[in-house]
Design a protein around this motif. Sequence first.
Motif, PDB file in Angstrom:
ATOM      1  N   ARG A  68       0.822  -1.213   0.000  1.00  8.62           N
ATOM      2  CA  ARG A  68       0.000   0.000   0.000  1.00  8.62           C
ATOM      3  C   ARG A  68       0.859   1.269   0.000  1.00  8.62           C
ATOM      4  O   ARG A  68       0.480   2.269  -0.605  1.00  8.62           O
ATOM      5  CB  ARG A  68      -0.953  -0.022   1.195  1.00  8.62           C
ATOM      6  N   LEU A  69       1.994   1.215   0.651  1.00 12.58           N
ATOM      7  CA  LEU A  69       2.926   2.351   0.556  1.00 12.58           C
ATOM      8  C   LEU A  69       3.397   2.533  -0.883  1.00 12.58           C
ATOM      9  O   LEU A  69       3.446   3.650  -1.398  1.00 12.58           O
ATOM     10  CB  LEU A  69       4.120   2.126   1.484  1.00 12.58           C
ATOM     11  N   ALA A  70       3.725   1.412  -1.533  1.00 15.18           N
ATOM     12  CA  ALA A  70       4.200   1.478  -2.915  1.00 15.18           C
ATOM     13  C   ALA A  70       3.132   2.061  -3.830  1.00 15.18           C
ATOM     14  O   ALA A  70       3.445   2.783  -4.788  1.00 15.18           O
ATOM     15  CB  ALA A  70       4.615   0.086  -3.391  1.00 15.18           C
ATOM     16  N   ARG A  71       1.881   1.763  -3.550  1.00 17.34           N
ATOM     17  CA  ARG A  71       0.790   2.299  -4.355  1.00 17.34           C
ATOM     18  C   ARG A  71       0.739   3.829  -4.281  1.00 17.34           C
ATOM     19  O   ARG A  71       0.290   4.505  -5.201  1.00 17.34           O
ATOM     20  CB  ARG A  71      -0.532   1.699  -3.867  1.00 17.34           C
ATOM     21  N   LEU A  72       1.240   4.373  -3.166  1.00 11.72           N
ATOM     22  CA  LEU A  72       1.317   5.828  -2.999  1.00 11.72           C
ATOM     23  C   LEU A  72       2.680   6.390  -3.397  1.00 11.72           C
ATOM     24  O   LEU A  72       2.970   7.555  -3.154  1.00 11.72           O
ATOM     25  CB  LEU A  72       1.020   6.196  -1.540  1.00 11.72           C
ATOM     26  N   GLY A  73       3.517   5.535  -3.991  1.00 13.80           N
ATOM     27  CA  GLY A  73       4.816   5.993  -4.464  1.00 13.80           C
ATOM     28  C   GLY A  73       5.884   6.036  -3.385  1.00 13.80           C
ATOM     29  O   GLY A  73       6.894   6.725  -3.547  1.00 13.80           O
ATOM     30  N   LEU A  74       5.684   5.310  -2.297  1.00 12.64           N
ATOM     31  CA  LEU A  74       6.642   5.325  -1.190  1.00 12.64           C
ATOM     32  C   LEU A  74       7.236   3.941  -0.963  1.00 12.64           C
ATOM     33  O   LEU A  74       6.511   2.945  -0.887  1.00 12.64           O
ATOM     34  CB  LEU A  74       5.962   5.763   0.111  1.00 12.64           C
ATOM     35  N   ALA A  75       8.543   3.886  -0.819  1.00  7.05           N
ATOM     36  CA  ALA A  75       9.201   2.666  -0.361  1.00  7.05           C
ATOM     37  C   ALA A  75       9.170   2.638   1.158  1.00  7.05           C
ATOM     38  O   ALA A  75       9.153   3.681   1.818  1.00  7.05           O
ATOM     39  CB  ALA A  75      10.647   2.634  -0.850  1.00  7.05           C
ATOM     40  N   ALA A  76       9.152   1.456   1.729  1.00  6.29           N
ATOM     41  CA  ALA A  76       9.144   1.334   3.192  1.00  6.29           C
ATOM     42  C   ALA A  76      10.351   2.005   3.823  1.00  6.29           C
ATOM     43  O   ALA A  76      10.296   2.463   4.968  1.00  6.29           O
ATOM     44  CB  ALA A  76       9.088  -0.135   3.584  1.00  6.29           C
ATOM     45  N   SER A  77      11.439   2.098   3.084  1.00  7.63           N
ATOM     46  CA  SER A  77      12.657   2.730   3.605  1.00  7.63           C
ATOM     47  C   SER A  77      12.469   4.216   3.867  1.00  7.63           C
ATOM     48  O   SER A  77      13.260   4.832   4.577  1.00  7.63           O
ATOM     49  CB  SER A  77      13.821   2.521   2.634  1.00  7.63           C
ATOM     50  N   ARG A  78      11.415   4.826   3.295  1.00 10.82           N
ATOM     51  CA  ARG A  78      11.140   6.241   3.528  1.00 10.82           C
ATOM     52  C   ARG A  78      10.494   6.484   4.887  1.00 10.82           C
ATOM     53  O   ARG A  78      10.444   7.618   5.363  1.00 10.82           O
ATOM     54  CB  ARG A  78      10.223   6.781   2.422  1.00 10.82           C
ATOM     55  N   VAL A  79       9.948   5.443   5.499  1.00  8.50           N
ATOM     56  CA  VAL A  79       9.283   5.582   6.793  1.00  8.50           C
ATOM     57  C   VAL A  79      10.341   5.617   7.883  1.00  8.50           C
ATOM     58  O   VAL A  79      11.249   4.787   7.917  1.00  8.50           O
ATOM     59  CB  VAL A  79       8.301   4.419   7.040  1.00  8.50           C
ATOM     60  N   SER A  80      10.220   6.577   8.798  1.00  9.27           N
ATOM     61  CA  SER A  80      11.228   6.708   9.848  1.00  9.27           C
ATOM     62  C   SER A  80      10.703   6.369  11.237  1.00  9.27           C
ATOM     63  O   SER A  80      11.486   6.235  12.176  1.00  9.27           O
ATOM     64  CB  SER A  80      11.801   8.128   9.866  1.00  9.27           C
ATOM     65  N   ALA A  81       9.369   6.236  11.379  1.00  7.86           N
ATOM     66  CA  ALA A  81       8.803   5.908  12.689  1.00  7.86           C
ATOM     67  C   ALA A  81       7.351   5.508  12.515  1.00  7.86           C
ATOM     68  O   ALA A  81       6.697   5.856  11.530  1.00  7.86           O
ATOM     69  CB  ALA A  81       8.903   7.104  13.641  1.00  7.86           C
ATOM     70  N   ILE A  82       6.851   4.755  13.499  1.00  9.56           N
ATOM     71  CA  ILE A  82       5.432   4.417  13.575  1.00  9.56           C
ATOM     72  C   ILE A  82       4.872   5.062  14.835  1.00  9.56           C
ATOM     73  O   ILE A  82       5.486   4.996  15.904  1.00  9.56           O
ATOM     74  CB  ILE A  82       5.209   2.894  13.628  1.00  9.56           C
ATOM     75  N   VAL A  83       3.719   5.698  14.708  1.00  8.62           N
ATOM     76  CA  VAL A  83       3.033   6.312  15.835  1.00  8.62           C
ATOM     77  C   VAL A  83       1.703   5.583  16.006  1.00  8.62           C
ATOM     78  O   VAL A  83       0.930   5.481  15.054  1.00  8.62           O
ATOM     79  CB  VAL A  83       2.799   7.817  15.599  1.00  8.62           C
ATOM     80  N   LEU A  84       1.427   5.077  17.209  1.00 10.12           N
ATOM     81  CA  LEU A  84       0.223   4.274  17.430  1.00 10.12           C
ATOM     82  C   LEU A  84      -0.828   5.029  18.245  1.00 10.12           C
ATOM     83  O   LEU A  84      -0.503   5.722  19.210  1.00 10.12           O
ATOM     84  CB  LEU A  84       0.559   2.977  18.169  1.00 10.12           C
ATOM     85  N   THR A  85      -2.084   4.834  17.855  1.00  7.42           N
ATOM     86  CA  THR A  85      -3.198   5.392  18.618  1.00  7.42           C
ATOM     87  C   THR A  85      -3.617   4.468  19.758  1.00  7.42           C
ATOM     88  O   THR A  85      -3.920   4.927  20.853  1.00  7.42           O
ATOM     89  CB  THR A  85      -4.412   5.641  17.706  1.00  7.42           C
ATOM     90  N   HIS A  86      -3.654   3.164  19.500  1.00  3.37           N
ATOM     91  CA  HIS A  86      -4.062   2.191  20.522  1.00  3.37           C
ATOM     92  C   HIS A  86      -3.751   0.789  20.026  1.00  3.37           C
ATOM     93  O   HIS A  86      -3.254   0.607  18.911  1.00  3.37           O
ATOM     94  CB  HIS A  86      -5.545   2.348  20.884  1.00  3.37           C
ATOM     95  N   GLU A  87      -4.069  -0.211  20.847  1.00  2.00           N
ATOM     96  CA  GLU A  87      -3.590  -1.563  20.619  1.00  2.00           C
ATOM     97  C   GLU A  87      -4.493  -2.444  19.772  1.00  2.00           C
ATOM     98  O   GLU A  87      -4.106  -3.565  19.410  1.00  2.00           O
ATOM     99  CB  GLU A  87      -3.368  -2.268  21.971  1.00  2.00           C
ATOM    100  N   HIS A  88      -5.696  -2.038  19.451  1.00  2.00           N
ATOM    101  CA  HIS A  88      -6.601  -2.920  18.708  1.00  2.00           C
ATOM    102  C   HIS A  88      -5.950  -3.396  17.417  1.00  2.00           C
ATOM    103  O   HIS A  88      -5.175  -2.675  16.793  1.00  2.00           O
ATOM    104  CB  HIS A  88      -7.929  -2.222  18.439  1.00  2.00           C
ATOM    105  N   ALA A  89      -6.293  -4.620  17.019  1.00  2.00           N
ATOM    106  CA  ALA A  89      -5.560  -5.298  15.955  1.00  2.00           C
ATOM    107  C   ALA A  89      -5.504  -4.507  14.662  1.00  2.00           C
ATOM    108  O   ALA A  89      -4.484  -4.530  13.953  1.00  2.00           O
ATOM    109  CB  ALA A  89      -6.185  -6.679  15.700  1.00  2.00           C
ATOM    110  N   ASP A  90      -6.581  -3.813  14.320  1.00  2.00           N
ATOM    111  CA  ASP A  90      -6.591  -3.081  13.051  1.00  2.00           C
ATOM    112  C   ASP A  90      -5.786  -1.791  13.116  1.00  2.00           C
ATOM    113  O   ASP A  90      -5.670  -1.079  12.111  1.00  2.00           O
ATOM    114  CB  ASP A  90      -8.030  -2.792  12.603  1.00  2.00           C
TER     115      ASP A  90
END
Length: 234
Positions: free
Chosen positions: A15-37
Motif C-alpha cells: 500500500r505504501l508502494a501504491r502511494l509511491g513510497l518505499a518502506a525505507s522512507r518511513v522513519s517511525a510508527i506512531v500508534l493510537t491504541h492496541e486494537h488489531a486493526d
Amino acid sequence: MLLDCGLAPRETERRLARLGLAASRVSAIVLTHEHADHGGHAFAFAALHALPVYLTYGTRAVLEEAGKTAGGAEARLIDGRASFALDGLEVQPFTVPHDAREPVQFVFSDGARRLGVLTDIGTSTAHVEAVLSGCDALVLECNHELDMLWAGTYPKWLKERIAGPFGHLDNGTSERLLGALERKRLSHVVAAHLSQQNNDPALARAALARALGCAEDWVGVASQDEGFGWRDLK
C-alpha cells in the motif's frame, strides 16, 4: 511517519508502494491504541525496517501481554497529554474515550499547518473539540449509520459496544462534532474508518457536508481497500 499499522508487513509495503513510497522512507510508527486493526502488526513492521514505535504506556502493556512486541523494535513511550517532536513535526497526542487501555489520537503540525486525525472514539468531548479546532485538514471517523447498525446482523452485544460511549462515531455524531469545531482554516476533510456492513460512503459524505455547508463531493472518503490519495496542505 506511519500512523498505526494493522496490516501485515507485506500488505503495508504494497500500500505504501501504491502511494509511491518505499518502506525505507518511513522513519517511525506512531500508534493510537492496541486494537488489531491499528497496532496488530506495528512491531513486526518496525522490526523488519528498524523503526521506533511511539505509543502510550497502556498501549505497550497490552501489546506486550499479547506477544505483539517481539522482534526487537524499539518502543518509545509518549504521554497522552504532551506534545513531542518527530522529524521536524510537532506531534500532539490527545486522549479520547474508546475501549482500549490508554488510547490517543493526534494532531500533526509543521508550525504553519495542522492535520488532525480522529478515529476510534465513542463520543465527542470538549477536550477533543478544543484540540481539533483550527486545523487545516481533518481525517474524521464516520464509522456507522445508526439505523443500519441496529438493523444489521451483528450480535446485540457488538452493536451496543459500537454505538456506546467507548465505541465508534456514527455519521450524525461526526456531523455534530465537525459543526462544533472552529473551521476557518479547514481546507480538507476526509471521512474515515467506515464500516463496510453498517455504513454507506454517500451517507457519511452527506453528513459532513451538512456540517460544513458545502457540496457533498468536496468531502473525501477513505475506503478500506483503497484509502485515499495524497493531499497537499498549502
